[in-house]
Design a protein around this motif. Structure first.
Motif, PDB file in Angstrom:
ATOM      1  N   UNK A  65      -0.304  12.558  -8.587  1.00 33.31           N
ATOM      2  CA  UNK A  65      -1.349  13.556  -8.274  1.00 33.31           C
ATOM      3  C   UNK A  65      -0.739  14.952  -8.149  1.00 33.31           C
ATOM      4  N   UNK A  66       0.456  15.031  -7.560  1.00 26.67           N
ATOM      5  CA  UNK A  66       1.122  16.342  -7.441  1.00 26.67           C
ATOM      6  C   UNK A  66       1.486  16.869  -8.835  1.00 26.67           C
ATOM      7  N   UNK A 105      -9.540  11.257  -7.244  1.00 27.39           N
ATOM      8  CA  UNK A 105      -8.605  11.314  -8.375  1.00 27.39           C
ATOM      9  C   UNK A 105      -9.310  10.948  -9.679  1.00 27.39           C
ATOM     10  N   UNK A 163       0.568   9.464  -5.122  1.00 22.89           N
ATOM     11  CA  UNK A 163       0.775  10.804  -4.579  1.00 22.89           C
ATOM     12  C   UNK A 163       1.648  11.648  -5.520  1.00 22.89           C
ATOM     13  N   UNK A 165      -1.598  18.125 -10.475  1.00 23.47           N
ATOM     14  CA  UNK A 165      -2.008  19.433  -9.962  1.00 23.47           C
ATOM     15  C   UNK A 165      -1.163  20.543 -10.600  1.00 23.47           C
ATOM     16  N   UNK A 202       0.843  -1.199   0.000  1.00 22.67           N
ATOM     17  CA  UNK A 202       0.000   0.000   0.000  1.00 22.67           C
ATOM     18  C   UNK A 202       0.881   1.253   0.000  1.00 22.67           C
ATOM     19  N   UNK A 203       1.932   1.240   0.840  1.00 18.77           N
ATOM     20  CA  UNK A 203       2.783   2.430   0.975  1.00 18.77           C
ATOM     21  C   UNK A 203       3.434   2.798  -0.360  1.00 18.77           C
ATOM     22  N   UNK A 204       3.935   1.791  -1.089  1.00 21.61           N
ATOM     23  CA  UNK A 204       4.588   2.091  -2.374  1.00 21.61           C
ATOM     24  C   UNK A 204       3.581   2.606  -3.404  1.00 21.61           C
ATOM     25  N   UNK A 238      -9.565   9.165  -1.623  1.00 22.79           N
ATOM     26  CA  UNK A 238      -8.522   9.660  -2.516  1.00 22.79           C
ATOM     27  C   UNK A 238      -8.691   9.090  -3.935  1.00 22.79           C
ATOM     28  N   UNK A 272       0.629   3.950  -2.865  1.00 22.64           N
ATOM     29  CA  UNK A 272       0.078   5.252  -2.479  1.00 22.64           C
ATOM     30  C   UNK A 272       1.098   6.361  -2.762  1.00 22.64           C
ATOM     31  N   UNK A 273       2.380   6.061  -2.464  1.00 26.04           N
ATOM     32  CA  UNK A 273       3.426   7.067  -2.713  1.00 26.04           C
ATOM     33  C   UNK A 273       3.518   7.396  -4.208  1.00 26.04           C
TER      34      UNK A 273
END
Lengths: 134, 369
Positions: B14-15, B65, B11, B18, B3-5, B61, B7-8
C-alpha cells in the motif's frame, strides 16, 4: 489544554534542492512532516510507537501502541489522528486540536484515539487522548 | 501465514502504491493497491471473531484498498458482508458505510460516460427542518448554487485567473469543469459533487494537480470557519479571493433557523469539515479584522435587517427594504456577483456607515434567514 514547557530538540538533515523539488507540494509535505514529528512526539511523551498503518479511502490511519507491545493484533492500539499546520501560532494550533478532537470523537465510537496537531511555524505539538468506549 | 505477516506485506504494498500514485504512475499504483487489498483480505480471514477491533480495522483497510484499485465489486461485496456481521464495532461500521457510499458514487460516475477529476465532496445538511433524505427545496438549491460558485472560484484561483468581480466564470471554464451532483445514500440530506474532467488536457496549468481541487475546496472551507486568520491567509494569499471565499462560506453556514449544520467530506472520509451556527461568528471575525475603509469621527455604523430588493454592481449600489421603507446603500467595493446575487429577495442584514444624512456607505451583507 496544558502546554508542556519542556523543549525538545529535533535533529534533521537540511533538505537539498532535489529533496525540496520532490516535496514541492505544500499539502503532502505538511502532512508527511506532521506524521514524522507527531510519531516522535508521542514516543517521547506517551511512550507509544507506531505499529501498523491501515488504509482509509483517501489516505491511511496510523496505529500506535505502548513500547514493547507484541504486534499480533490491534486490540490495544490507539489510532493516531495527525494534523499539520504550516501557518499560524499557538491559538491556531489549539483551535485545530479542538476541531480534531471533536471530529475524532464523532468518528471514533469505540476506538480509542489520540488527536495531535503539529504547528510548524509555532514549533509546537499538541496532543490529546480521545475517549475509549471499550 | 499469520495476520501480522499478511497485514505487514499489505502495508508495504500500500505504501508503494501511494508512492506510485504520487509519481502519477497510476497503472502501477492500481496493481499494487489490488495486491495489497488481496493480502489484507487474507489477513482478515486469519482473525478470530473475538478480535473485534483488529477485524474492524482490517476489514475497512481491505475494502479501501480494493476501492483504490477500482475493484468496486470486490470492495462492495466485502463491505456488505462485514456490515452484516454483528461483531463488527461501530467505528468500522461507520467507515464501511462511507466506503459503500464512495463505491456507489464512483460506479455512477463510470456509468455516466463522462470523465471526472478524481475526488469528490460529500455534502450533508443536518438539523432544523431537514429530515433523513429530505429538505426544503430552496435550502438545497441555495446551498448547491453556493457550492458551485465556490468550486468555480477554487478552480479559477488554483489556475491563476484574476479575481472576478462581476458575471459568471468564462464559458470555457463552465463547460470544461462542469460540477455534477450525485445522489448519495440518505442520512440527514446528502449529495455529492464531482467535477467533470476538462476535455482539453492543457486546461490546467502544468503545476496544478486537478485531483487537488476537492481537497483545496475542503481546506478553504475549513480555514474560513477557523478561529484565526493566518491559516486562510497562507492558503489564499490573494486578499480579494480570500474575502470572496469567506463570504461564500458564510453564505453556506447555517443561521440555525432552517438547518443546524452542514458537513463536507472528501470521498470516503469519515471525519468531515463542518459549518455550524458558531461558524458565522468566526467568519465575521475574520472579515471584520480589517476595516473596509477608513472612517472619520461622527460616522456611525448602522445595521439594517430587511429584504434585499435590488443590486447594481456596475453602478455600485443596493437597496434593502426595511419595514416597507427602501434604504439605498452605495459603495459595494469588492462585493461580487456570486456572493450577493443569491441574496436578492431574501432576508438580509446589511451593515453600512452613515457618512451624511442622505448617504450610506456599504460595509457588509449577510443572509439572516
Amino acid at each position: 489544554m496544558q502546554w508542556s514547557q519542556k523543549p525538545r530538540l529535533v535533529e534533521f538533515q537540511r533538505p537539498d534542492v532535489r529533496v525540496l523539488n520532490a516535496w514541492a507540494n505544500n499539502i503532502d509535505t505538511t502532512e508527511s512532516g506532521a506524521y514524522g514529528v507527531c510519531l516522535a512526539a508521542v514516543e517521547v511523551e506517551e511512550q507509544l510507537v507506531a505499529v501498523r498503518r491501515a488504509e482509509t479511502l483517501t489516505g491511511a490511519d496510523w496505529y500506535v501502541a505502548p513500547i514493547g507491545t507484541e504486534p499480533d493484533d490491534l486490540e490495544s492500539c490507539f489510532r493516531l489522528e495527525v494534523s499539520g499546520l504550516d501557518a499560524g501560532g499557538r491559538a491556531e494550533v489549539a483551535a485545530r486540536l479542538r476541531q480534531k478532537v471533536e471530529q475524532t470523537r464523532r468518528g471514533a465510537s469505540n476506538l480509542p484515539a489520540i488527536a495531535s496537531v503539529v504547528g510548524f511555524k509555532e514549533k509546537s505539538v499538541a496532543i490529546q487522548k480521545v475517549g475509549d468506549g471499550g | 501465514m499469520t495476520w501480522a505477516q499478511l497485514h505487514a506485506d499489505s502495508e508495504r504494498l500500500a505504501i508503494e502504491a501511494q508512492l506510485a500514485a504520487r509519481a502519477r504512475d497510476m497503472a502501477r499504483a492500481i496493481d499494487l493497491y489490488k495486491r495489497a487489498g488481496d493480502l489484507e483480505r487474507q489477513a482478515l480471514d486469519q482473525l478470530d471473531v473475538s478480535k473485534t477491533r483488529t477485524r474492524g480495522i482490517t476489514a475497512v483497510s481491505a475494502v479501501a484498498l480494493w476501492f483504490k484499485a477500482g475493484e468496486y465489486a470486490l470492495a462492495e461485496q466485502l463491505a456488505h458482508s462485514m456490515l452484516a456481521d454483528p461483531h463488527i464495532p461501530d467505528f468500522a461500521r461507520e467507515d464501511l458505510r462511507s466506503l459503500v457510499q464512495g463505491i456507489w458514487t464512483e460506479s455512477s460516475k463510470q456509468k455516466a460516460g463522462v470523465a471526472f477529476v478524481p475526488g469528490q465532496v460529500l455534502v450533508s445538511v443536518k438539523g432544523g427542518e431537514v429530515v433523513t433524505g429530505g429538505a426544503p427545496l430552496d435550502l438545497i438549491v441555495d446551498n448547491v448554487q453556493t457550492i458551485q460558485a465556490m468550486f468555480y472560484r477554487t478552480i479559477e484561483y488554483v489556475n491563476g485567473v484574476s479575481h472576478r468581480r462581476v458575471g459568471r466564470p468564462t464559458k470555457e471554464l463552465q463547460e470544461s469543469c462542469r460540477p455534477w451532483l450525485f445522489q448519495s445514500a440518505p442520512g440527514s440530506y446528502q449529495f455529492s459533487v464531482a467535477i467533470q474532467k476538462p476535455a482539453q488536457p492543457d486546461f490546467f496549468k502544468p503545476a496544478i494537480e486537478p485531483e487537488r481541487i476537492a481537497q483545496h475546496f475542503l481546506e478553504i472551507v475549513s480555514a474560513s470557519s477557523g478561529e484565526g486568520t493566518s491559516v486562510l491567509e497562507k492558503l489564499v494569499p490573494d486578499e480579494n479571493y480570500r474575502s470572496t471565499f469567506l463570504k461564500l462560506t458564510r453564505n453556506l453556514a447555517p443561521t440555525g433557523k432552517t438547518f443546524d449544520r452542514i458537513e463536507f467530506r472528501g470521498s470516503g472520509e469519515t471525519r468531515p469539515v463542518a459549518l455550524g451556527v458558531e461558524s458565522r461568528v468566526n467568519i465575521n471575525q475574520q472579515l471584520r479584522k480589517k476595516p473596509p475603509f477608513p472612517t472619520t469621527v461622527g460616522e456611525v455604523l448602522e445595521e439594517f435587517r430587511g429584504t434585499l430588493r435590488a443590486v447594481h454592481l456596475d453602478k455600485d449600489w443596493l437597496e434593502v427594504v426595511v419595514d416597507s421603507v427602501s434604504v439605498h446603500v452605495e459603495g459595494l467595493q469588492d462585493t461580487v456577483d456570486d456572493v450577493i446575487g443569491p441574496m436578492v429577495n431574501r432576508a438580509v442584514i446589511v451593515r453600512a456607515v452613515r457618512v451624511s444624512i442622505k448617504m450610506l456607505k456599504f460595509v457588509d451583507i449577510e443572509l439572516s434567514d
